[in-house]
Design a protein around this motif. Structure first.
Motif, PDB file in Angstrom:
ATOM      1  N   THR A 167      -2.014  -5.307   5.638  1.00 26.70           N
ATOM      2  CA  THR A 167      -2.853  -4.130   5.414  1.00 26.70           C
ATOM      3  C   THR A 167      -4.026  -4.419   4.494  1.00 26.70           C
ATOM      4  O   THR A 167      -3.879  -5.034   3.439  1.00 26.70           O
ATOM      5  CB  THR A 167      -2.010  -2.977   4.832  1.00 26.70           C
ATOM      6  N   THR A 218      -4.326  -1.620   9.183  1.00 29.88           N
ATOM      7  CA  THR A 218      -3.101  -2.399   9.257  1.00 29.88           C
ATOM      8  C   THR A 218      -3.039  -3.161  10.573  1.00 29.88           C
ATOM      9  O   THR A 218      -3.198  -2.577  11.648  1.00 29.88           O
ATOM     10  CB  THR A 218      -1.858  -1.507   9.120  1.00 29.88           C
ATOM     11  N   TYR A 243      -6.929   2.842   5.411  1.00 27.62           N
ATOM     12  CA  TYR A 243      -6.397   1.493   5.345  1.00 27.62           C
ATOM     13  C   TYR A 243      -6.315   0.953   6.774  1.00 27.62           C
ATOM     14  O   TYR A 243      -5.956   1.677   7.695  1.00 27.62           O
ATOM     15  CB  TYR A 243      -4.994   1.474   4.745  1.00 27.62           C
ATOM     16  N   PRO A 295       0.830  -1.212   0.000  1.00 20.89           N
ATOM     17  CA  PRO A 295       0.000   0.000   0.000  1.00 20.89           C
ATOM     18  C   PRO A 295       0.858   1.252   0.000  1.00 20.89           C
ATOM     19  O   PRO A 295       1.957   1.283   0.533  1.00 20.89           O
ATOM     20  CB  PRO A 295      -0.791  -0.123   1.312  1.00 20.89           C
ATOM     21  N   GLU A 319      -6.627  -2.546   2.261  1.00 22.99           N
ATOM     22  CA  GLU A 319      -6.884  -1.265   1.615  1.00 22.99           C
ATOM     23  C   GLU A 319      -8.380  -1.014   1.577  1.00 22.99           C
ATOM     24  O   GLU A 319      -9.154  -1.869   1.169  1.00 22.99           O
ATOM     25  CB  GLU A 319      -6.305  -1.258   0.199  1.00 22.99           C
ATOM     26  N   ASP A 320      -8.774   0.181   1.992  1.00 21.04           N
ATOM     27  CA  ASP A 320     -10.190   0.521   2.010  1.00 21.04           C
ATOM     28  C   ASP A 320     -10.315   2.036   1.883  1.00 21.04           C
ATOM     29  O   ASP A 320      -9.336   2.745   1.714  1.00 21.04           O
ATOM     30  CB  ASP A 320     -10.843   0.021   3.303  1.00 21.04           C
ATOM     31  N   THR A 321     -11.528   2.527   1.964  1.00 27.27           N
ATOM     32  CA  THR A 321     -11.787   3.954   1.869  1.00 27.27           C
ATOM     33  C   THR A 321     -12.693   4.365   3.026  1.00 27.27           C
ATOM     34  O   THR A 321     -13.699   3.706   3.279  1.00 27.27           O
ATOM     35  CB  THR A 321     -12.491   4.293   0.534  1.00 27.27           C
TER      36      THR A 321
END
Length: 205
Positions: free
Chosen positions: A165, A174, A172, A30, A167-169
């Motif tokens: 991690t 972790t 992120y 990421p 990944e998102d919105t």
């Protein structure tokens, strides 16, 4: 303060946090940058709100998701985040964009929060509690194998610890172990939610 030294070496530098040096991530991991500067729109963005079911005094009610950890949500100001955590001792460091929050009793947790250049929080990290959990029931103390099973898309990386991690919105998530090369059976030690990147290796430098 409990385990602060572990947090401060948890990952790679995040450029949006004041006082933190930037570094590069491998293309397969990421990115380290936080969200881009806000773009002007005709409609004001809604104010970030605390998780409505999160009791600051009871970490077992806290949800870890792409928007924050329990009552502390990405986009809040430092003052808003501190206000959302009554009963927690607040400490600072040379970086004015950072606050550490520690519970005054054993039932609480330890958190670190950091603001970006626009004043909104871009990082929330939590440790010292097995209460907060993701929607898939991954929490501190869950194993790396548990996290990989719950989230097959986790991206691994290393910087003093093993990190995995999602990944998102907007943020992120972790999951970090306490040591490097710890293996799939190692417990998760710290969970961080960061706007568009990885948690930094240094918050106060």
């Amino acid at each position: 303060m409990r385990v602060v030294s572990s947090l401060l070496i948890a990952a790679v530098s995040l450029v949006a946090i004041t006082g933190c040096a930037a570094s590069q991530a491998a293309p397969s991991t990421p990115t380290e940058s936080t969200a881009a500067s806000p773009t002007a729109t005709s409609t004001p963005a809604p104010e970030p709100a605390s998780d409505p079911v999160a009791d600051p005094a009871d970490p077992s009610t806290w949800l870890v998701d792409a928007e924050g950890v329990g009552p502390v949500r990405l986009g809040m100001t430092l003052d808003e985040a501190v206000a959302a955590m009554p009963g927690y001792a607040v400490s600072t460091c040379p970086n004015p964009a950072v606050r550490f929050l520690d519970a005054v009793d054993a039932a609480g947790a330890s958190l670190a929060i950091a603001a970006g250049n626009d004043g909104g929080i871009v990082l929330v990290s939590v440790w010292d509690t097995d209460g907060p959990a993701t929607a898939e029931a991954i929490r501190i103390g869950s194993t790396v194998a548990n996290a990989k099973t719950a989230y097959p898309g986790l991206v691994p990386s290393q910087k003093y610890t093993d990190r995995y991690t999602l990944e998102d919105t907007p943020g992120y998530i972790t999951f970090a172990t306490q040591d490097v090369n710890a293996g799939d059976g190692a417990p998760i030690h710290t969970i961080s939610v960061v706007t568009g990147g990885l948690p930094p290796s240094e918050l106060c430098g």
